[in-house]
Design an enzyme around this catalytic site. Structure first.
Site, PDB file in Angstrom:
ATOM      1  CG  PHE A 114      24.996   2.134 -82.785  1.00  0.00           C
ATOM      2  CD1 PHE A 114      25.266   0.864 -82.344  1.00  0.00           C
ATOM      3  CD2 PHE A 114      23.845   2.344 -83.535  1.00  0.00           C
ATOM      4  CE1 PHE A 114      24.429  -0.191 -82.636  1.00  0.00           C
ATOM      5  CE2 PHE A 114      22.992   1.294 -83.835  1.00  0.00           C
ATOM      6  CZ  PHE A 114      23.286   0.021 -83.375  1.00  0.00           C
ATOM      7  CE  LYS A 115      22.702  -2.261 -78.999  1.00  0.00           C
ATOM      8  NZ  LYS A 115      24.104  -2.445 -79.484  1.00  0.00           N
ATOM      9  CG  ASP A 116      24.347   6.443 -75.782  1.00  0.00           C
ATOM     10  OD1 ASP A 116      23.644   5.834 -74.958  1.00  0.00           O
ATOM     11  OD2 ASP A 116      25.573   6.650 -75.623  1.00  0.00           O
ATOM     12  CG  LEU A 119      18.155   2.996 -76.502  1.00  0.00           C
ATOM     13  CD1 LEU A 119      19.184   2.108 -75.795  1.00  0.00           C
ATOM     14  CD2 LEU A 119      16.740   2.582 -76.099  1.00  0.00           C
TER      15      LEU A 119
END
Ligand SMILES: *Cc1c(COP(=O)(O)O)cnc(C)c1O
Length: 468
Positions: A114-116, A119
């Site tokens: 989920f960090k995509d 970011l």
């Protein structure tokens, strides 16, 4: 009127969005938050089931936070580009599990976690802000696995950024390593340190605390306390509620640094109707203590099969504490200094009981995580990763019949955690095509001893590349 940003510790200068983006941490050690919560626009709230474009919604939700920093058309373009590379047309699709439970898949970005979502946008905002100022930075970080690849994917080929990521040689999985070392971009520099993850982190800290070195090579961090990351994550909460027409909805969020669930709180402050947030933890359960008793005490970190949640002090909790203290920064700073000194914190009983109306904390142990992966597979054929399983187990345990629907946030693709999944169901989830290709690509990585002088010399060389 555009928002200004203030520090949770009350003593740093008020800044505009562009400054907050590049600064990360405030000068007084606090975290930046908007000086007021803008209301969600009618356009943002008017989604219809299954329809509506994610990028359009994202621009609409985030615009009040960045208004003044970019022309609207430029911002819309960056948002559109950020989500164009996701492998699902809805970007964050939802699956109904039955019994009022839903799974929202946040892992369709390039590194499958989920960090995509944050970011991919933040990398573009960074580059744009640096270009406007005629500046360059060198992002330096240490990774034990997933953060490095998400940060590298986010800034690869950006003109004004070099990125150097350290990982412990031989101590991360092959997929994790290849996700970093096969990126064929001149501004990406992977370093394998002959040491542990803690050694890598110490090297990074030492470089940041050398003020002259830090200034000369314009070091910058890619950390999860950056306001822009929280901002980008508010969007999928709005999407979950408006696209599917859900009412009285609650969210169960597998939590580590508290950035994801804090974004849900922000969406609620902006007017999104949310019934309850379930803060799901693995056996590192300091947040469970906090939400059930109003107090918390630090202990050591236990490694689990959901490593991105193996955290004791969740840095983004500071933003919620600031709200709970009626935005009194001086009081918030005192509480946090006390916490650092004693390892313990207790909030007022009245505040704690207010909190219980709309938040709960649930701890899920390793056995329950495994049995949740197995149970869902048996009942539906769906395969989830161990982080998502912690969220699902917490949702199942805390959901009451009187409650409305509950959305579990699925934070990683199961193929990223193949060992844990195989242990639960006896099947190794196949790598999606983007990851399967990794095995054939050439790797680029510099191996270095655990030696500060050697690492500094390497970072200095990397920071000079591409600038002339
Ligand atoms: C980072 C991460 C989390 C924890 O999110 P926070 O914002 O730190 O609470 C959960 N699951 C996965 C897969 C992650 O990568």
């Amino acid at each position: 009127m555009s928002v200004k940003y203030i520090s949770t510790r009350g003593k740093a200068p008020h800044l505009d969005f562009g400054d907050v983006l590049l600064a990360g941490l405030a000068a007084d050690g606090g975290l930046y938050v908007p000086d007021r919560w803008p209301a969600l626009s009618p356009e943002a709230l008017s989604g219809s089931p299954g329809r509506g474009d994610y990028a359009d919604l994202a621009s609409e939700v985030m615009w009040p936070f960045v208004d003044g920093a970019y022309p609207r058309s430029r911002f819309d373009e960056m948002v559109r580009n950020a989500y164009a590379g996701f492998d699902h047309p809805e970007v964050v699709p939802m699956v109904e599990l039955g019994d009022g439970l839903w799974l929202m898949e946040l892992f369709h970005g390039p590194t499958l976690a989920f960090k995509d979502i944050a970011l991919q946008l933040v990398g573009r905002l960074f580059d744009e802000e640096l270009a406007r100022r005629g500046e360059r930075v060198t992002i330096v970080g240490a990774t034990s696995g997933d953060t490095g690849s998400a940060a590298i994917e986010a800034v690869r080929d950006r003109e004004n950024i070099e990125i150097v990521f350290l990982h412990p040689h031989g101590r991360i999985s092959e997929v994790q390593r290849r996700q970093m070392t096969t990126v064929d971009s001149a501004n990406v520099h992977c370093v394998a340190i002959e040491g542990t993850f803690d050694d890598c982190q110490d090297l990074v800290k030492a470089m940041f605390s050398d003020a002259a070195f830090r200034a000369e090579h314009r070091l910058s961090a890619a950390n999860s306390i950056n306001w822009a990351r929280v901002m980008a994550q508010t969007v999928y909460y709005v999407a979950a509620v408006t696209r599917y027409g859900l009412e009285q909805v609650s969210f169960s969020v597998p939590t580590g640094n508290f950035g994801n669930v804090l974004a849900g709180h922000v969406a609620r402050q902006m007017g999104l109707p949310v019934h309850r947030f379930v803060v799901a933890s693995n056996r590192n359960d300091i947040l469970t203590q906090f939400f059930t008793t109003g107090s918390m005490a630090i202990s050591e970190v236990h490694p689990t099969m959901s490593p991105s949640m193996d955290i004791q002090v969740s840095s983004n909790l500071e933003r919620l504490l600031f709200e709970l203290q009626d935005r009194d920064g001086i009081r918030t700073a005192e509480m946090l200094e006390d916490f650092r000194a004693t390892g313990e914190m207790r909030i007022d009983a009245r505040i704690s009981s207010d909190l219980n109306r709309s938040w709960s904390g649930v701890r899920v142990d390793e056995d329950e995580t495994t049995s949740t992966i197995a149970g869902l597979y048996r009942d539906t054929g769906m395969i989830i990763d161990p982080h998502t399983a912690v969220g699902l187990a917490a949702a199942q345990r805390s959901k009451q019949d009187s409650d409305g629907p509950m959305v579990v946030l699925a934070t990683a693709h199961p193929a990223k955690f193949g060992d844990a999944v195989e242990a639960a169901i006896g099947i190794r989830p196949p790598l999606p095509p983007a990851l399967a290709e990794l095995a054939d690509r050439p790797e680029r990585c510099q191996r270095l001893p655990n030696d500060l002088a050697a690492v500094k010399a390497h970072v200095a060389r990397c920071s000079g590349q591409g600038s002339g």
